[in-house]
Enzyme design. Structure first.
Site, PDB file in Angstrom:
ATOM      1  N   CYS A 172       0.817  -1.222   0.000  1.00 20.99           N
ATOM      2  CA  CYS A 172       0.000   0.000   0.000  1.00 20.99           C
ATOM      3  C   CYS A 172       0.848   1.269   0.000  1.00 20.99           C
ATOM      4  O   CYS A 172       0.643   2.175  -0.822  1.00 20.99           O
ATOM      5  CB  CYS A 172      -0.972  -0.018   1.179  1.00 20.99           C
ATOM      6  SG  CYS A 172      -0.224   0.171   2.824  1.00 20.99           S
ATOM      7  N   HIS A 203      -2.503   1.468   6.827  1.00 20.39           N
ATOM      8  CA  HIS A 203      -2.893   1.338   5.425  1.00 20.39           C
ATOM      9  C   HIS A 203      -3.108   2.725   4.830  1.00 20.39           C
ATOM     10  O   HIS A 203      -3.532   3.656   5.514  1.00 20.39           O
ATOM     11  CB  HIS A 203      -4.174   0.514   5.288  1.00 20.39           C
ATOM     12  CG  HIS A 203      -4.472   0.123   3.869  1.00 20.39           C
ATOM     13  ND1 HIS A 203      -3.815  -0.902   3.228  1.00 20.39           N
ATOM     14  CD2 HIS A 203      -5.334   0.644   2.946  1.00 20.39           C
ATOM     15  CE1 HIS A 203      -4.272  -1.009   1.987  1.00 20.39           C
ATOM     16  NE2 HIS A 203      -5.183  -0.073   1.788  1.00 20.39           N
ATOM     17  N   HIS A 205      -5.970   1.929  -4.131  1.00 17.88           N
ATOM     18  CA  HIS A 205      -5.035   1.387  -3.139  1.00 17.88           C
ATOM     19  C   HIS A 205      -4.621  -0.026  -3.508  1.00 17.88           C
ATOM     20  O   HIS A 205      -5.232  -0.662  -4.371  1.00 17.88           O
ATOM     21  CB  HIS A 205      -5.648   1.427  -1.733  1.00 17.88           C
ATOM     22  CG  HIS A 205      -6.754   0.432  -1.503  1.00 17.88           C
ATOM     23  ND1 HIS A 205      -6.936  -0.213  -0.305  1.00 17.88           N
ATOM     24  CD2 HIS A 205      -7.758  -0.019  -2.319  1.00 17.88           C
ATOM     25  CE1 HIS A 205      -7.985  -1.012  -0.378  1.00 17.88           C
ATOM     26  NE2 HIS A 205      -8.500  -0.915  -1.578  1.00 17.88           N
TER      27      HIS A 205
END
Length: 355
Positions: free
Chosen positions: A270, A318, A330
């Site tokens: 990520c 994240h 993402h």
């Protein structure tokens, strides 16, 4: 005596019967506890499997960001160590040249009938002894004293560089051990997630959004086509050309696989996707989510604009890049490629504007 022996025989016979019964009961209990369903682990529903898998993936991502941070620090320590070692080598070469010059001077003095005590000290094989006697060296003739002083300073600088190198080597060794620990944690979490997912059928995995290989590839291709079709509309809403360039890069990577520790160009985790997207836009970002959130100006959820970095979970583990309309791009996790997803998919933790 005979009666007594007879009673003992009946007792033994009774014990045998009770033992046989006990064994039979134990066998039944064993069958129930281990081969049957009485004490077996309850069968998890697909939804329960997904919940456990999601938790394992989130824990793996926390460990991945720690791995990324340790890797970044290890690489920095490695560079510093190499720089120190190169500088120490250059200084040593200069020291050797200076000592050779002093040696030539000493040879000339010896031919003239004696060796100056200052030169004896400078040419000593023992630097500590040399440094201890530095004051004596400085009382020598001005030309010789200046040469000796330069050698003394070079010795000190080399020792300083060697000391700094030892510190950096210890730091590098510690970071490498940390990398191994985080890598073991990540692989353990991902392995447990794969094992859980193997309990589900391909249809169940597809229904839960985890998918088998073929459905996932199909979804990735569709997402990439749909995303690129919408790209012009999104970039036109970006606040500036750098944010637009980062969004364009992220769109171009739709469907790319998630690989922990990867920063592109063909696979990402990520934070690796975000770093690569903004690198393409000419902006250097830190490697980890918990550093990226402090790389720009914090903005609220209501202030979000395309190009902003959006972060999730309380540990800031994240990150995605906002593209408007409550959506982001993402790199979710190993079972899902780079894709467009709603912000509501995960617990929102904050946002940062870096362009």
């Amino acid at each position: 005596m005979a009666a007594h022996r007879k009673r003992r025989q009946r007792s033994v016979s009774g014990n045998k019967a009770r033992t046989a019964a006990t064994i039979a009961l134990a066998g039944a209990a064993t069958a129930t506890g281990f081969d049957g369903t009485g004490h077996a682990e309850p069968q998890l529903t697909p939804a329960q499997v997904k919940a456990k898998v999601d938790k394992l993936y989130q824990e793996a991502e926390v460990a991945t960001e720690k791995y990324n941070g340790a890797k970044e620090k290890a690489e920095a320590a490695e560079k510093r160590l190499a720089t120190l070692q190169d500088e120490a080598a250059r200084r040593t070469q200069k020291l050797n040249s200076a000592r050779d010059a002093l040696g030539s001077m000493a040879a000339a003095q010896y031919r003239d009938g004696g060796l100056d005590p200052a030169l004896q000290l400078a040419l000593s094989a023992d630097p500590d002894r040399y440094l201890d006697g530095a004051e004596f060296a400085e009382r020598a003739g001005s030309h010789q004293a200046s040469s000796v002083a330069r050698v003394r300073e070079q010795l000190r600088e080399i020792e300083r560089l060697r000391g700094a190198s030892h510190i950096e080597l210890a730091s590098l060794t510690s970071r490498q051990a940390e990398l191994k620990r985080h890598k073991k944690t990540i692989n353990g979490k991902l392995g447990a997630a794969r094992q859980l997912m193997s309990r589900l059928t391909a249809q169940e995995r597809a229904r839960l959004g985890s998918g088998g290989d073929a459905p996932r590839a199909s979804r990735s291709s569709t997402a990439a086509r749909d995303g690129l079709a919408a790209l012009g509309s999104v970039t036109s809403q970006a606040p500036n050309s750098r944010a637009a360039a980062a969004i364009s890069y992220a769109y171009s990577k739709l469907g790319s696989p998630y690989v922990w520790g990867a920063t592109g160009p063909d696979a990402f985790d990520c934070s690796g996707l975000i770093q690569a997207a903004y690198r393409a836009a000419g902006i250097s970002l830190p490697r980890t989510t918990y550093a990226q959130i402090d790389a720009g100006r914090r903005v609220s959820h209501s202030e979000l604009r395309p190009g902003d970095l959006v972060f999730f979970y309380s540990g800031i583990s994240h990150v995605g890049i906002y593209i408007g309309n409550g959506q982001m791009i993402h790199a979710p996790r190993p079972s899902a490629p780079v894709r467009v997803a709603p912000l509501s998919e995960m617990p929102f933790a904050g946002a940062t504007r870096v362009a």
